[in-house]
Design a protein around this motif. Structure first.
Motif, short mmCIF file in Angstrom:
data_model
loop_
_atom_site.label_atom_id
_atom_site.label_comp_id
_atom_site.label_asym_id
_atom_site.label_seq_id
_atom_site.Cartn_x
_atom_site.Cartn_y
_atom_site.Cartn_z
N GLU A 90 0.81 -1.29 0.05
CA GLU A 90 0.10 -0.11 -0.10
C GLU A 90 0.86 1.16 0.04
N ALA A 91 0.44 2.12 -0.81
CA ALA A 91 1.28 3.49 -0.98
C ALA A 91 1.32 4.24 0.53
N TYR A 135 -0.25 2.62 6.90
CA TYR A 135 0.08 3.39 5.50
C TYR A 135 -0.83 4.70 5.77
N ILE A 136 -1.24 4.94 6.74
CA ILE A 136 -2.18 6.29 6.89
C ILE A 136 -1.43 7.30 7.75
N MET A 137 0.04 7.41 7.84
CA MET A 137 0.86 8.15 8.57
C MET A 137 0.29 8.72 9.96
N ARG A 182 0.67 9.22 13.58
CA ARG A 182 1.74 9.59 14.61
C ARG A 182 1.05 10.03 15.82
N TYR A 231 -9.42 0.05 9.62
CA TYR A 231 -10.72 0.54 9.21
C TYR A 231 -10.94 0.55 7.65
N ARG A 232 -9.70 0.28 6.92
CA ARG A 232 -9.51 0.34 5.44
C ARG A 232 -9.68 -1.18 5.05
#
Lengths: 502, 502
Positions: B182-183, B193-195, B197, B234-235
């Motif tokens: 995934e990007a 992959y949702i950054m 933090r 959740y994705r």
């Protein structure tokens, strides 16, 4: 173009030799000279005009979304390129590769013009759904039939429609969330789906190293609080980048560092001492309320080059394809570092470092340099536009400008630009206090540097944002240029290409 | 099963009537009674044993990842179901629909057993790549050929392989990032992959309403700081949910509220006053270092029901399919609210509210209730396990337990469970201080409630986490049950189904 605040800051109003107004908008027609006759500017120039106009209208309606714009324009220019490539001897399209190539006898200028018109039209309808009327009027005014939905590859209309459909199908699933269908999104087009939540509040700096949503005048007496613009943009499938983080910027300076204090002081000082030329540069690069973003701005400057060099259709199609796609990649790369580091802007940093201390600053329209509490500091902007709504590091202006400048340099074989703009400094920020200024942009590289430094003058960025943005943009272009060329010379390898009959 | 710390807390060691050890692991064989003969427990029970064993081994190797486990087990049970459905008169698989259905004369128990063995094997190899040796040994021990990669639908081996391949192909792109592609991900399987933090640091509470990465003993004298487990969950494409946020929990109580203060005090009080029965319940529901997660735990309890009711193969395949998939959905829904609200845990809340105040608390192994500074407070856990590494609201235990209990109730037509477990309280937390305890679970609903409240006893959750988790889980199951039934009765409509020959 729609009127910009302050008006007439493009060269067109000043240099009759490069006027292209007769080609712009629904009133113009590429058919006026007879289709297939060599036009100056080219039909590609015309459809880019229409796309930029649609962009500007959309921005006035929904606000500035520079990332979204860069993808919209790249999609339109890619559809145009892919349609055109069917009639070129060597180029291959991004979706069908060489599978759409027509036999030599069909490779006429007229067929190219018909094909790219249909490709541009179909792509624009999809990308600018709110501007359907304008786009359709422009298509009809150019002598085309908006109901021609042919997908027969033996006709140029069919080639245009096929090329656009394939680009759109690919891009609808590219991570931008154009359709609002990404899991975690609120269902609106381009809405974020990464659950981004700011650490800071509009009136509370919890962590000065992180982005702060800034409260701004909503222009109706109330307050609008910013939302981070497309924080998911690192997920957009790039044109040539191997990944969004391929050229990620090194870690940014933090508030505990001497560097960040010094860079914040530098911005405050610059902003207090603005010359009229600097004010003009800030406004020119900010590009006003109907801005087409940095991608649109550099495509407009590509049009300047096209007119300067009297580009033919083939050259224009290639040039805009290259600039639009590498600019899109520059946004993707820039946004990846922006969300990864999620840094704050001078707005937040000046308040953090200086709080209620009195500093010298721009005092507002007509006021020049004054002393004020740092907590009241404001960039050289209208009250509705305190600072762009996303993290600062690196500067998007710097990234995209360096990338586009590098592509223009490589495409034309020279750094020479020779662009001159007459405009009224202050027209977007201090109405009633305008001063006429001439800005000179001798080279592409100079123009990118000027775009970058303008963001410090304006008070939107620190120098680290600018320096690393410029460096990133050049890397994006260096990486993208051979990929661009591979589409021109037909050596590109298309992953999961579109196929006729599917 | 691999030995759990403290050992023997499943019923199998205590109730010879439901022993299934002879079917577990590489030593067992479903062929011992002759393939096609009616087995108790069924072949489906056996392959679930193997999957649970692979899960436990993986957890001991890489740590507990309850979300990942729920998807792994759902994938294996779905592959089994889809293979089995080819030999059922009415059921349809999730990927091929009815397209794999075999003619009546092939719908034998033997063909079902061969097909589900191959489906389970192929799915497990993909889902548990680190346990390849164990899984292959188990497959060979059951009399099958690991090199039989047939995709001939006229053979049960082919049906099993085809069913698994289609489920895997679909799930490889489901948002879980199993392939690390995934990007925005760092390339490792299941990486976020949702950054994401964290707002807080391990030693600094910036915002007590947000999640804090807690420092824990790494078991080797150092400190390990938590990483939020699969914040992107959740994705993941759900089984039956329309979207991950379909049953999003209402906003949680915040630290400024009386409610959250009271609920934090409640947890501190409970944790200080633990009875041995409560300690046993905490440990039973925490499920030890080789835990198979709440999905695995409820599948084990489904096996208890299977043995109690002497389920045949058909019933077992359906039961595990239903429980595994609805449990996966419960995780997806729970994780959506967890990352959306990103709330803190009692660990953070007790420190925030009470700081250096002296409170009553569990004093560590063998110490019972003591007085200590709130800053030293620790849940009823080993030092390596201070609290699970993700936000608290709502409780995953509560969500998944309520969902699984509801499915078991609907599937069996009764809330009756009648499960009794003998175990040693303290065996996982206070070695050397164990006390024998018998836990009774008369109904499924009671068991879910006990699972939920155990998380308050343990000090991992506040009551709001529990209450809203239970409510969410029931809604997930109510929504999922008709979808489950539609696969059983053949009325399910498959979106973008797999097709033979593609």
């Amino acid at each position: 173009m729609v009127p910009r605040q302050g008006g007439g800051h493009t060269d067109d109003a000043h240099d009759p030799a490069v006027r292209s107004d007769h080609l712009r908008g629904p009133g113009g027609s590429v058919r006026s000279a007879g289709r297939g006759a060599r036009l100056h500017p080219s039909a590609a120039h015309h459809w880019l005009d229409v796309a930029l106009e649609a962009t500007a209208q959309e921005v006035l309606r929904v606000g500035a979304r520079p990332t979204v714009i860069s993808r919209q324009l790249a999609i339109v220019q890619t559809a145009v390129f892919d349609a055109w490539a069917a009639y070129d001897d060597t180029a291959v399209g991004t979706r069908y590769g060489a599978a759409l190539r027509r036999p030599p006898e069909e490779r006429t200028l007229e067929n190219k013009e018909i094909a790219i018109a249909h490709a541009a039209y179909r792509a624009m309808l999809d990308q600018f759904p709110g501007e359907r009327d304008y786009i359709t009027r422009a298509f009809i005014a150019a002598g085309f039939d908006p109901d021609n939905a042919s997908t027969d590859p033996a006709t140029p209309e069919g080639i245009g429609n096929l090329a656009a459909a394939a680009v759109l199908e690919y891009r609808h699933g590219d991570g931008a969330n154009q359709l609002g269908d990404e899991a975690g999104s609120d269902g609106t087009p381009y809405s974020q789906y990464i659950m981004y939540r700011p650490v800071n509040g509009p009136y509370e700096i919890v962590d000065p190293d992180r982005w702060q949503p800034i409260p701004a005048s909503d222009g109706r007496g109330g307050v609008a609080v910013q939302q981070w613009l497309t924080p998911h943009w690192y997920r957009v499938a790039p044109f040539a980048l191997e990944s969004a983080d391929q050229f990620r910027a090194p870690p940014p300076p933090l508030v505990a560092s001497e560097q960040l204090l010094a860079e914040t002081e530098q911005v405050a000082r610059m902003n207090a001492e603005l010359t009229v030329e600097q004010k003009a540069l800030v406004e020119f690069m900010r590009d006003g309320p109907g801005s087409t973003g940095q991608s649109g701005h550099w495509l407009e400057m590509s049009q300047v080059v096209s007119r300067r060099d009297r580009n033919d259709l083939d050259t224009d199609v290639k040039l805009y394809f290259a600039v639009a796609n590498v600019a899109m990649d520059a946004f993707i790369a820039s946004w990846e570092s922006k969300i990864y580091y999620d840094t704050s802007r001078p707005w937040t940093l000046i308040r953090h470092y200086f709080g209620e201390e009195v500093i010298e600053a721009w005092g507002g329209p007509g006021a020049g340099k004054v002393e004020m509490a740092a907590s009241r500091w404001h960039p050289y902007s209208p009250a509705e536009f305190p600072t762009p709504p996303f993290a600062g590091y690196p500067s998007g202006h710097s990234t995209v400008s360096a990338a586009a400048a590098e592509i223009l340099k490589r495409f034309t074989g020279s750094d020479d630009f020779g662009y001159t703009v007459d405009l009224m400094a202050g027209s977007m920020t201090e109405p009633g206090h305008e001063v006429p200024v001439t800005l000179e942009f001798p080279t592409f590289t100079f123009t990118a540097e000027a775009a970058g430094i303008s963001r410090l003058y304006g008070g939107y960025h620190i120098q680290a944002d600018n320096i690393e943005g410029l460096a990133m943009g050049r890397r994006v272009a260096e990486h993208g240029w051979p990929v661009v060329q591979s589409y021109f010379d037909g050596t590109a390898v298309i992953e999961s290409p579109a196929r006729l009959g599917e």
